[in-house]
Design a protein around this motif. Structure first.
Motif, PDB file in Angstrom:
ATOM      1  N   TYR A 391      10.148  -3.964  -1.554  1.00 50.63           N
ATOM      2  CA  TYR A 391      10.273  -5.334  -2.350  1.00 50.63           C
ATOM      3  C   TYR A 391       8.908  -5.713  -2.582  1.00 50.63           C
ATOM      4  O   TYR A 391       8.609  -6.648  -3.098  1.00 50.63           O
ATOM      5  CB  TYR A 391      11.186  -6.174  -1.847  1.00 50.63           C
ATOM      6  N   ALA A 392       7.928  -5.421  -1.617  1.00 47.49           N
ATOM      7  CA  ALA A 392       6.398  -5.934  -1.752  1.00 47.49           C
ATOM      8  C   ALA A 392       5.661  -4.696  -1.218  1.00 47.49           C
ATOM      9  O   ALA A 392       5.848  -3.863  -0.469  1.00 47.49           O
ATOM     10  CB  ALA A 392       6.314  -7.017  -0.781  1.00 47.49           C
ATOM     11  N   CYS A 393       4.353  -4.581  -1.953  1.00 46.60           N
ATOM     12  CA  CYS A 393       3.290  -3.719  -1.716  1.00 46.60           C
ATOM     13  C   CYS A 393       2.037  -4.211  -1.989  1.00 46.60           C
ATOM     14  O   CYS A 393       2.015  -5.104  -2.686  1.00 46.60           O
ATOM     15  CB  CYS A 393       3.822  -2.251  -2.265  1.00 46.60           C
ATOM     16  N   TRP A 394       0.925  -3.846  -1.576  1.00 46.93           N
ATOM     17  CA  TRP A 394      -0.444  -4.288  -2.161  1.00 46.93           C
ATOM     18  C   TRP A 394      -1.487  -3.392  -2.099  1.00 46.93           C
ATOM     19  O   TRP A 394      -1.352  -2.251  -1.566  1.00 46.93           O
ATOM     20  CB  TRP A 394      -0.813  -5.599  -1.028  1.00 46.93           C
ATOM     21  N   LYS A 395      -2.248  -3.481  -3.001  1.00 45.69           N
ATOM     22  CA  LYS A 395      -3.625  -2.669  -3.265  1.00 45.69           C
ATOM     23  C   LYS A 395      -4.725  -3.819  -3.241  1.00 45.69           C
ATOM     24  O   LYS A 395      -4.396  -4.840  -3.512  1.00 45.69           O
ATOM     25  CB  LYS A 395      -3.460  -1.667  -4.347  1.00 45.69           C
ATOM     26  N   SER A 396      -5.966  -3.120  -3.237  1.00 45.68           N
ATOM     27  CA  SER A 396      -7.269  -4.204  -3.150  1.00 45.68           C
ATOM     28  C   SER A 396      -8.368  -3.385  -4.251  1.00 45.68           C
ATOM     29  O   SER A 396      -8.505  -2.185  -4.526  1.00 45.68           O
ATOM     30  CB  SER A 396      -7.852  -4.355  -2.135  1.00 45.68           C
ATOM     31  N   VAL A 397      -9.216  -4.342  -4.657  1.00 45.03           N
ATOM     32  CA  VAL A 397     -10.357  -3.936  -5.478  1.00 45.03           C
ATOM     33  C   VAL A 397     -11.445  -4.842  -4.872  1.00 45.03           C
ATOM     34  O   VAL A 397     -11.167  -5.973  -4.270  1.00 45.03           O
ATOM     35  CB  VAL A 397     -10.341  -4.237  -6.870  1.00 45.03           C
TER      36      VAL A 397
END
Length: 429
Positions: A391-397
């Motif tokens: 239900y949740a995930c993350w990536k970055s820049v």
């Protein structure tokens, strides 16, 4: 520590001390330790895994710096771990060996660094530092910093393997001097640049990161990030993809010219046009720069193809953390205002309204627009594995160093698979 925490802690430690664990095994153990980060006994294990790069990005210098802050704490395990790590980098450090012996007498053990602990190197402890017994050459691994000796016979080979991190080190271009250390900054090498390494990432067909699907990769290339250089220079790069030290690719050679301010370069891609060059599993890309610095990073190939499920992003939360990965303690400080002087990466945590229902691989896209001049700061796409109940995930820049973002107002657009485009704003001050 309550009974439940004690049970979980003992179970994870028992898994950690097992021999012959894979990177995937360590990755799971690292995440389980993070879930018990509130327990003081967990800290030496997390620091050891970060130092050695077991299941997470290797950060040896950051870990040593953090351990120095515990000198006055009297913590036997943390203080002993510091000197054990120093000896991992230099087995002949007599002062560190004496300190480690003191902490060993107080209860420090080899549980944390396992087979890499100096406590397991009986042949170089106590009074056995005999210079006459040294081998012909000393090699420093550019990946983990470990120093080790090689014999005359080994020096005649094309490459050797670091005994600690198993990185392949090519010897062809290493200059040896019997009287003094070779100076790579001397006059005949003025056109070759020394770079301060930060991290390695990978890219194929617009997908960035360390996770890829086999049927979406034709040619994969590595991008090496480092501190911005101060003057133009030339670097010679050789690299190879390996599977548990067995070669997967041929040696890839690149001659690269860097300009003032550059902070990354890309290798030539490796693969084929038929999208079957990579098999599922963990692989490692080993990169040698100018014949004497060696770095590596593992990446994972999943068997399958990216899908476009109907998902709906309910909310996006932003937090700042390190280039090398999101730290658990940073996830609690979500904000839309970031201090540019310390900012490296901004992480976009997507909270979905509906769970996928199936295990799958999707695209996680992030576009960032600098509204002060309407320029595109980032337009990145990552492969994101989703479990059926995610239900949740993350990536970055971001950038590999702090204080590199332009100050002002930004707009971001995030999309996962065939979801809605979620838009928002943040400010760098």
């Amino acid at each position: 520590m309550d009974i439940f925490d004690q049970y979980l802690f003992d179970e994870i430690v028992e898994s950690y001390i097992q021999p012959d664990l894979t990177f995937e095994d360590y990755e799971e153990i690292y995440q389980r330790f993070l879930n018990l980060e509130h327990i003081p006994e967990v800290k030496p294990y997390l620091l050891s895994m970060r130092f050695l790069g077991l299941g997470t990005e290797a950060e040896p210098e950051e870990v040593l710096s953090e351990l120095r802050t515990y000198f006055n704490s009297g913590d036997v395990n943390l203080c002993g771990l510091y000197y054990d790590m120093l000896l991992y980098k230099n087995r002949n450090d007599k002062e560190a060996a004496e300190k480690l012996s003191e902490f060993e007498n107080e209860g420090y053990s080899d549980n944390y660094l396992k087979e890499h602990s100096h406590l397991n190197y009986e042949e170089v402890r106590d009074d056995e530092y005999d210079e006459e017994d040294e081998c012909g050459y000393t090699i420093t691994c550019g990946n983990c910093g470990c120093e080790f000796d090689i014999s005359e016979e080994e020096n005649s080979q094309d490459s050797v393997i670091c005994p600690s991190c198993k990185t392949v080190i090519y010897l062809d271009d290493i200059e040896e001097d019997d009287n003094e250390d070779y100076d790579y900054d001397d006059e005949e090498n003025d056109d070759y640049g020394n770079i301060e390494f930060k991290k390695i990432e990978f890219e194929s067909n617009g997908i960035t990161g360390i996770h890829f699907t086999s049927r979406d990769v034709d040619y994969l290339r590595a991008e090496v990030f480092f501190e911005p250089i101060e003057k133009p220079c030339h670097i010679s790069v050789r690299s190879k993809i390996v599977d548990f030290n067995d070669p997967v690719s041929d040696i890839i050679e690149d001659d690269i010219n860097l300009e003032d301010g550059d902070y990354s370069f890309c290798t030539t891609g490796w693969g084929n046009d038929t999208f079957d060059g990579y098999s599922a599993g963990w692989l490692k890309w080993v990169i040698e720069i100018n014949g004497y610095d060696t770095y590596s990073r593992e990446f994972r190939i999943y068997d399958g193809k990216i899908q476009e499920p109907k998902l709906h992003i309910d909310n996006i939360k932003l937090f700042a953390s390190k280039t090398t990965g999101a730290r658990e303690e940073d996830m609690d400080y979500c904000t839309t205002n970031f201090k540019g002087k310390t900012l490296e990466h901004i992480y976009f945590m997507a909270i979905m309204e509906n769970e996928p229902g199936l295990d799958m691989y999707v695209k996680f896209s992030i576009k960032v627009i600098y509204l002060e001049n309407d320029s595109v700061a980032f337009d990145e796409c990552f492969m994101q594995p989703l479990n059926h109940d995610t239900y949740a995930c993350w990536k970055s820049v971001g950038y590999p160093i702090p204080d590199y973002w332009d100050k002002g107002l930004y707009k971001y657009i995030v999309k996962i698979g065939d979801s809605n485009e979620y838009e928002g704003n943040f400010t760098i001050y």
